[in-house]
Design an enzyme around this catalytic site. Structure first.
Site, PDB file in Angstrom:
ATOM      1  N   GLY A  46      15.517  22.244 -30.567  1.00 26.51           N
ATOM      2  CA  GLY A  46      15.387  23.695 -30.404  1.00 26.51           C
ATOM      3  C   GLY A  46      16.319  24.166 -29.307  1.00 26.51           C
ATOM      4  N   GLN A  51      19.723  29.490 -22.791  1.00 25.30           N
ATOM      5  CA  GLN A  51      20.194  28.159 -22.375  1.00 25.30           C
ATOM      6  C   GLN A  51      21.713  28.014 -22.479  1.00 25.30           C
ATOM      7  OE1 GLN A  51      16.938  26.092 -24.812  1.00 25.30           O
ATOM      8  NE2 GLN A  51      17.224  24.676 -23.123  1.00 25.30           N
ATOM      9  N   CYS A  94      13.485  18.995 -22.160  1.00 24.62           N
ATOM     10  CA  CYS A  94      14.227  20.244 -22.250  1.00 24.62           C
ATOM     11  C   CYS A  94      15.694  19.962 -21.955  1.00 24.62           C
ATOM     12  CB  CYS A  94      13.683  21.256 -21.243  1.00 24.62           C
ATOM     13  SG  CYS A  94      14.520  22.850 -21.323  1.00 24.62           S
ATOM     14  N   LEU A  95      16.572  20.512 -22.794  1.00 24.47           N
ATOM     15  CA  LEU A  95      18.007  20.284 -22.596  1.00 24.47           C
ATOM     16  C   LEU A  95      18.497  20.879 -21.275  1.00 24.47           C
ATOM     17  CD1 LEU A  95      19.163  20.965 -26.266  1.00 24.47           C
ATOM     18  CD2 LEU A  95      19.049  18.738 -25.102  1.00 24.47           C
ATOM     19  N   HIS A 136       7.617  26.397 -26.751  1.00 28.22           N
ATOM     20  CA  HIS A 136       8.576  26.005 -25.711  1.00 28.22           C
ATOM     21  C   HIS A 136       9.763  26.985 -25.694  1.00 28.22           C
ATOM     22  CE1 HIS A 136      11.007  22.687 -23.589  1.00 28.22           C
ATOM     23  NE2 HIS A 136      11.951  23.516 -23.988  1.00 28.22           N
ATOM     24  N   GLU A 137      10.258  27.345 -26.892  1.00 29.23           N
ATOM     25  CA  GLU A 137      11.419  28.250 -26.965  1.00 29.23           C
ATOM     26  C   GLU A 137      11.050  29.670 -26.555  1.00 29.23           C
ATOM     27  OE1 GLU A 137      13.960  26.673 -27.043  1.00 29.23           O
ATOM     28  OE2 GLU A 137      13.322  24.838 -28.032  1.00 29.23           O
ATOM     29  N   HIS A 140      11.070  30.019 -22.938  1.00 28.85           N
ATOM     30  CA  HIS A 140      12.417  30.214 -22.376  1.00 28.85           C
ATOM     31  C   HIS A 140      12.793  31.703 -22.345  1.00 28.85           C
ATOM     32  CE1 HIS A 140      14.194  26.329 -21.562  1.00 28.85           C
ATOM     33  NE2 HIS A 140      13.876  25.846 -22.757  1.00 28.85           N
TER      34      HIS A 140
END
Ligand code: GNR
Ligand code: NI
Length: 171
Positions: A46, A51, A94-95, A136-137, A140
């Site tokens: 995702g 990000q 998480c990236l 999670h997204e 963000h």
């Protein structure tokens, strides 16, 4: 499509609230494509636009395995319309916080409303890892990171590590 840089902790942009898009126009679709390419390259399941440094309410998700056909989901202005009382634990990563993983409990099932790649309003019922990823997204988009759900000790430790790495020139 172009590969974009993923911002990481402690970049303050990660704490910004992303703005809704007025619709899914050509520019939004180009962003979706860049996000998807960047997510596949990472690799991740995702990615939120913030990000890649763009604080707009756009999310891409693809849970398909490497050897499977790709099944990307494009979501503009996603909103949780209902969430189960029951929670599930998943180990999240998480990236934007590379190499840190921790268990997080979130509603097991959610219903999400969003605009798809064509700008059409849709609703999707999600469970399992998809439900976790959607939450999670959306976090963000609101400047929330999964480390906000872990103990203060672990959170402070990981933030400190990234602040230090940045001071040393990313290592
Ligand atoms: O690639 C990712 N994997 C993942 C695993 C468990 C829970 C959430 C995620 S999302 C993450 C990519 C990312 O940082 N998205 O914002
Ligand atoms: Ni993330």
């Amino acid at each position: 499509m172009s590969l974009r840089e993923i911002i990481t902790l402690p970049d303050p942009l990660l704490r910004q609230t992303s703005r809704p898009v007025s619709g899914v126009d050509k520019a939004a679709r180009k962003l979706f494509d860049d996000m998807l390419e960047t997510m596949y390259a990472a690799p991740g399941i995702g990615l939120a636009a913030v990000q890649i440094g763009v604080p707009q309410r756009l999310v891409v998700i693809d849970l398909s395995k490497e050897d499977e056909e790709r099944k990307p989901l494009f979501m503009a202005n996603p909103e949780i319309v209902s969430a189960s009382e029951a929670l599930s634990d998943y180990e999240e990563g998480c990236l934007s916080i590379p190499e840190f993983y921790e268990m997080v409990a979130r509603p097991s099932e959610v219903k999400v409303r969003y605009l798809d790649r064509q700008g059409e309003a849709r609703e999707l019922a999600a469970s399992g890892i998809l439900a976790t990823c959607i939450q999670h997204e959306i976090d963000h988009l609101n400047g929330v990171l999964f480390i906000d759900y872990v103990s203060k000790l672990k959170r402070d430790r990981v933030i400190k590590k990234f602040v230090k790495a940045q001071k040393l020139g990313k290592l």
